[in-house]
Design a protein around this motif. Structure first.
Motif, PDB file in Angstrom:
ATOM      1  N   UNK A   1      22.134 -11.181 -60.447  1.00  0.00           N
ATOM      2  CA  UNK A   1      21.644 -12.260 -61.306  1.00  0.00           C
ATOM      3  C   UNK A   1      21.360 -13.490 -60.466  1.00  0.00           C
ATOM      4  N   UNK A   2      20.145 -14.024 -60.593  1.00  0.00           N
ATOM      5  CA  UNK A   2      19.788 -15.265 -59.907  1.00  0.00           C
ATOM      6  C   UNK A   2      19.640 -16.386 -60.925  1.00  0.00           C
ATOM      7  N   UNK A   3      20.280 -17.497 -60.644  1.00  0.00           N
ATOM      8  CA  UNK A   3      20.121 -18.701 -61.439  1.00  0.00           C
ATOM      9  C   UNK A   3      20.376 -19.890 -60.532  1.00  0.00           C
ATOM     10  N   UNK A   4      19.755 -21.008 -60.855  1.00  0.00           N
ATOM     11  CA  UNK A   4      19.891 -22.213 -60.042  1.00  0.00           C
ATOM     12  C   UNK A   4      19.880 -23.421 -60.959  1.00  0.00           C
ATOM     13  N   UNK A   5      20.605 -24.441 -60.550  1.00  0.00           N
ATOM     14  CA  UNK A   5      20.697 -25.656 -61.354  1.00  0.00           C
ATOM     15  C   UNK A   5      19.323 -26.301 -61.499  1.00  0.00           C
ATOM     16  N   UNK A   6      18.952 -26.606 -62.740  1.00  0.00           N
ATOM     17  CA  UNK A   6      17.668 -27.244 -63.013  1.00  0.00           C
ATOM     18  C   UNK A   6      16.502 -26.299 -63.138  1.00  0.00           C
ATOM     19  N   UNK A   7      16.692 -25.017 -62.849  1.00  0.00           N
ATOM     20  CA  UNK A   7      15.617 -24.023 -62.937  1.00  0.00           C
ATOM     21  C   UNK A   7      15.753 -23.292 -64.264  1.00  0.00           C
ATOM     22  N   UNK A   8      14.738 -23.427 -65.115  1.00  0.00           N
ATOM     23  CA  UNK A   8      14.746 -22.808 -66.440  1.00  0.00           C
ATOM     24  C   UNK A   8      13.481 -21.982 -66.643  1.00  0.00           C
ATOM     25  N   UNK A   9      13.565 -21.060 -67.575  1.00  0.00           N
ATOM     26  CA  UNK A   9      12.416 -20.246 -68.012  1.00  0.00           C
ATOM     27  C   UNK A   9      11.716 -19.567 -66.828  1.00  0.00           C
ATOM     28  N   UNK A  10      12.478 -18.779 -66.115  1.00  0.00           N
ATOM     29  CA  UNK A  10      11.934 -18.017 -64.984  1.00  0.00           C
ATOM     30  C   UNK A  10      11.345 -16.709 -65.511  1.00  0.00           C
ATOM     31  N   UNK A  11      10.132 -16.783 -66.050  1.00  0.00           N
ATOM     32  CA  UNK A  11       9.575 -15.639 -66.767  1.00  0.00           C
ATOM     33  C   UNK A  11       8.281 -15.095 -66.180  1.00  0.00           C
ATOM     34  N   UNK A  12       7.668 -15.762 -65.237  1.00  0.00           N
ATOM     35  CA  UNK A  12       6.438 -15.260 -64.610  1.00  0.00           C
ATOM     36  C   UNK A  12       6.794 -14.718 -63.234  1.00  0.00           C
ATOM     37  N   UNK A  13       6.549 -13.425 -62.998  1.00  0.00           N
ATOM     38  CA  UNK A  13       7.002 -12.743 -61.788  1.00  0.00           C
ATOM     39  C   UNK A  13       5.824 -12.113 -61.062  1.00  0.00           C
ATOM     40  N   UNK A  14       5.879 -12.209 -59.718  1.00  0.00           N
ATOM     41  CA  UNK A  14       4.849 -11.609 -58.862  1.00  0.00           C
ATOM     42  C   UNK A  14       5.522 -11.184 -57.563  1.00  0.00           C
ATOM     43  N   UNK A  15       5.395  -9.915 -57.208  1.00  0.00           N
ATOM     44  CA  UNK A  15       6.044  -9.367 -56.011  1.00  0.00           C
ATOM     45  C   UNK A  15       5.012  -9.190 -54.910  1.00  0.00           C
ATOM     46  N   UNK A  16       5.403  -9.579 -53.698  1.00  0.00           N
ATOM     47  CA  UNK A  16       4.511  -9.438 -52.551  1.00  0.00           C
ATOM     48  C   UNK A  16       4.261  -7.969 -52.246  1.00  0.00           C
ATOM     49  N   UNK A  17       3.195  -7.699 -51.494  1.00  0.00           N
ATOM     50  CA  UNK A  17       2.827  -6.314 -51.197  1.00  0.00           C
ATOM     51  C   UNK A  17       3.890  -5.601 -50.375  1.00  0.00           C
ATOM     52  N   UNK A  18       4.565  -6.323 -49.486  1.00  0.00           N
ATOM     53  CA  UNK A  18       5.604  -5.691 -48.680  1.00  0.00           C
ATOM     54  C   UNK A  18       6.945  -5.614 -49.398  1.00  0.00           C
ATOM     55  N   UNK A  19       7.050  -6.186 -50.577  1.00  0.00           N
ATOM     56  CA  UNK A  19       8.255  -6.088 -51.370  1.00  0.00           C
ATOM     57  C   UNK A  19       9.414  -6.935 -50.900  1.00  0.00           C
ATOM     58  N   UNK A  20       9.174  -7.912 -50.036  1.00  0.00           N
ATOM     59  CA  UNK A  20      10.262  -8.740 -49.523  1.00  0.00           C
ATOM     60  C   UNK A  20      10.381 -10.079 -50.225  1.00  0.00           C
TER      61      UNK A  20
END
Length: 829
Positions: A41-60
């Motif tokens: 689980x990733x969460x950070x103070x002040x970061x909300x609504x993390x709903x748009x995701x895009x993964x790099x081609x190398x997967x890193x």
């Protein structure tokens, strides 16, 4: 008759749903924080609504669009998500004030990043709502900073409202979107931006006519067709007999479309749409599409075998709270778009069926089109036929879950056969991992990802990394697609029917199929343990299965509840006792697998919880119910009972050793001698109980202390009561006894003297009450007393005088003379 037919169809539908519900129980459930399922689980103070995701081609690297921020996370290592870069993209103060002045809430007047797409190898295109004033920007992937060029207008590329759904996909450096392009959200549009090769940007002509209050769900590019497909739901205007009927749609545009010249300038000339029908026969359809995913065919297969898996719900109250999964083939979609089309009457906004076959095929991709064809396309863009589900129709029907997102993966099992695995996200926060089998879907497991309802969420599957990323308001979750290490033996590994996992006989472990050699034990279709696992690794006999042994201490007449550690929710659980059945009037076995009963000498002993799944039987736990020892008396106990107590103590020590080692209980091999001993014990318990009752009822006098005591037991009756029950170590010759102390004359008190005193006082009191009552009654009735005195006969007076001479008023001689005179007077003359 019509009403009866409708009721019959409803009953059939409910019956099918009940059957589906029985088949769609997840085999294993993992709550949040479960040790059996890894979850990052990733969460950070002040970061909300993390709903748009895009993964790099190398997967890193995972790029995340959040509220007022764009993040890049390092996901190169399994189970790790750390921030690499963070770009603050908060709206300007002026934009925020304008948003608030237009009546929008403080929560919505932020910049929610809703578009993240790679345009090339160096730059990424990002768009956000920007306090109901959408903006877009180019972002350098390497330095991860905003471009020095001023931000672009994001109208038509990103929604104004953060709660509105939209889609965006980049093809060849061009951006294809579906969203609304007005502040009020009443101008839907399907557009192309950033057009290259000297082409113009395109959008729909009169989008409010071509689209009727749509909700955009997803979009997909099919290279073999050169088309972008859009999936959405809208109001079906072709159905005039019902109002506000929602239909699911698929629409297409050609990437080679350059628009018209005189007609349809800067507008699509290849836009057509058709209905997606998720329906089984003539039953009510699941008409609200929620999400859809594209699964390309295996390498080397025909591109027409591309499959679209969609999640649907229903607007009908009968199917409220239910979901269905349907499959659509690209081949069927192409056939529908090559067929006939309705004709739109622009004056009445009504669709009518064409009387003649279509003159043109609007769905064809051509660089140049004649004017008459463009006129035909302008009013004929809705296909008459609908795209139905491929065989076998409805893949899955969930009667109690609302699915909102879906991901699909094709994987190869140990036997070389390909299986499709679906990852379904529910509204309640569970992730269901489901494999599609010939007999129907099988939910391998469900993992609770988030606990609070999420209005906006997203899911991204990385096949190369073998993880599912789930974005929500509570942060980002990383869930591995396989969980092979959870299964500790060959039977559990095979029963899971997980195509990712197989049992390695050499390593004696459940391992991933992709990382193991051949020869793994696996049976995805049937889960037949008896044929796949070696005899040393499985058994159908419960008494040879090793299982944990536990003890439960209780008091008599206490309600006992035994819990069974249920490993599989698809297994049938039952309880057994050694050599006996559990009568229903003594035991309660609810559906949750527990066992409840009242503690008594007959219900003490060993209980075994057994699970049966797919014909395979295994023991989950053995529980020994033992009576809790009562505190011993201060007085000394008879010497003849001491050897039995010593025996219980020594055997209790052995019982603890059995518990620590985890010995299995083998009551199946009980000898006849042991059975006879058990019967003698029962008779001994009954005899001891009768002696105790008789002792309490027949007190005797003790000349020593003057108290009543129980009669001293005879030599043959002093054996203490022993309650023996079969344990898990019967085969080893162990028994667990419980000794009841005999009553002693020193610790038994008699209340006989107190009883005599109380009885005497009670009799005296009753006599006094009776005498007082008679006295009062005589005082109240004196006349009656005189009359009774006058009516007495002479004999009664004489007798009373003889009894008491002092009470006579005359001398005795005078009285005798009077009597003689009276007698002579009475004689006849």
């Amino acid at each position: 008759m019509a009403l009866m037919a409708l009721e019959w169809r409803v009953m059939v539908l409910l019956g099918l749903l009940d059957t589906c519900q029985a088949l769609l129980i997840p085999r294993t459930t993992f709550p949040i924080g479960s040790q059996g399922r890894s979850l990052t689980h990733f969460t950070s103070s002040g970061i909300k609504n993390t709903t748009t995701l895009l993964l790099s081609d190398d997967g890193t690297t995972l790029y995340v669009g959040a509220r007022d921020y764009v993040l890049s996370l390092d996901v190169s290592q399994p189970g790790v998500m750390e921030i690499k870069h963070k770009v603050d993209w908060s709206p300007k103060t002026s934009d925020h004030e304008v948003c608030r002045s237009k009546g929008k809430s403080e929560m919505d007047c932020h910049n929610f990043v809703r578009v993240l797409q790679f345009l090339n190898t160096t730059h990424m295109y990002a768009c956000g709502t920007n306090a109901f004033n959408p903006q877009c920007s180019y972002m350098n992937i390497e330095s991860f900073t905003g471009s020095s060029v001023s931000k672009e207008d994001g109208r038509g590329r990103c929604p104004f409202n953060p709660h509105q759904r939209s889609t965006a996909i980049a093809v060849g450096g061009e951006l294809y979107t579906s969203t609304v392009e007005s502040f009020l959200g009443d101008k839907p549009a399907i557009s192309r931006f950033l057009s290259g090769r000297g082409r113009k940007d395109l959008k729909l002509e009169n989008g409010h006519i071509s689209l009727n209050d749509p909700t955009f769900v997803s979009s997909s590019f099919i290279p073999s067709e050169g088309k972008v497909y859009y999936f959405f739901r809208e109001t079906g205007k072709e159905y005039t007999f019902i109002n506000d009927y929602t239909v699911s749609r698929i629409a297409q545009v050609c990437t080679s479309d350059v628009g018209g010249e005189l007609l349809l300038q800067k507008h699509w000339t290849t836009f057509v749409k058709a209905q997606l029908r998720c329906q089984a026969g003539s039953d009510l359809p699941f008409n609200n599409i929620q999400d859809i995913v594209t699964l390309p065919p295996p390498e080397g297969n025909n591109p027409d075998d591309t499959i679209f898996y969609g999640v649907f719900s229903s607007q009908w109250p009968l199917a409220s709270g239910q979901s269905a999964v349907c499959m659509f083939r690209l081949r069927d979609i192409k056939n529908v778009f090559a067929g006939n089309y309705y004709e739109l009457n622009r004056d009445t906004q009504q669709w009518r069926t064409p009387q003649y076959p279509s003159k043109f095929s609007p769905g064809e991709c051509e660089l140049r089109k004649p004017a008459d064809k463009l006129m035909f396309v302008k009013d004929n863009f809705l296909a008459v036929d609908s795209v139905g589900p491929g065989d076998p129709g409805l893949l899955l029907v969930s009667p109690d879950q609302l699915y909102s997102r879906i991901a699909a993966q094709r994987t190869r099992a140990a036997n070389g056969r390909d299986f499709t695995v679906l990852f379904l996200l529910t509204e309640s926060g569970f992730l269901h991992k489901t494999v599609l089998l010939a007999k129907g879907p099988h939910i391998i497991e469900e993992i609770l990802v988030f606990t609070q309802p999420q209005s906006v969420k997203n899911m991204l599957l990385s096949i190369t990394k073998g993880v599912v990323f789930v974005g929500s308001s509570e942060g980002i979750f990383q869930v591995p697609v396989s969980n092979c290490s959870f299964y500790s033996n060959c039977a559990e590994c095979v029963l899971a029917r997980d195509p990712f996992c197989g049992w390695d006989h050499d390593q004696a472990a459940c391992v991933e199929v992709s990382a193991a050699s051949s020869g793994l034990a696996q049976d995805v279709e049937e889960g037949n343990v008896m044929e796949v696992c070696k005899p040393s690794q499985r058994s159908s006999l419960p008494h040879t299965m090793r299982s944990p042994v536990a003890e439960k201490y209780v008091q008599l007449n206490e309600v006992v509840r035994l819990e069974c550690p249920q490993a599989s929710r698809q297994a049938a659980v039952r309880w057994e006792r050694p050599g006996s059945i559990l009568p229903g009037h003594l035991y309660l076995q609810p559906a949750n697998g527990s066992l409840s009963f009242l503690a008594s000498p007959l219900t003490l002993g060993t209980y075994r919880c057994i699970a049966e799944e797919n014909g395979y039987i295994q023991t989950l736990v053995d529980i020994i119910v033992v009576q809790r020892a009562l505190p011993r008396s201060v007085s000394s106990t008879p010497t003849h009972s001491q050897p039995r107590a010593d025996m219980v103590t020594s055997q209790g020590t052995q019982r603890e050793e059995v518990t620590e080692v985890g010995m299995e209980a083998d009551w199946e091999d009980e000898t006849e001698m042991e059975a006879e001993v058990r019967r003698d014990d029962v008779r001994e318990v009954q005899a001891a109980t009768m002696r105790e009752e008789v002792t309490k009822q027949v007190p005797v006098s003790d000349p020593t202390n003057g108290q009543e005591e129980l009669p001293a037991p005879q030599e043959e009756d002093v054996t203490p009561t022993v309650v023996r029950e079969t344990s898990s170590a019967w085969k080893e010759g162990m028994t667990f006894n419980q000794v009841k102390e005999p009553l002693s004359s020193n610790n038994v008190r008699s209340y006989y003297s107190e009883l005599v005193a109380v009885s005497f006082l009670l009799v005296v009191t009753l006599c006094m009450l009776v005498a007082g009552g008679v006295y009062v009654w005589q005082q109240q009735n004196p006349s009656q007393k005189i009359q009774q005195g006058l009516s007495k006969t002479d004999e009664e007076i004489a007798s009373s005088q003889e009894e008491d001479p002092l009470s006579a008023n005359l001398p005795q001689d005078d009285m005798l003379k009077e009597k003689e005179q009276e007698k002579s007077a009475k004689q006849p003359i």
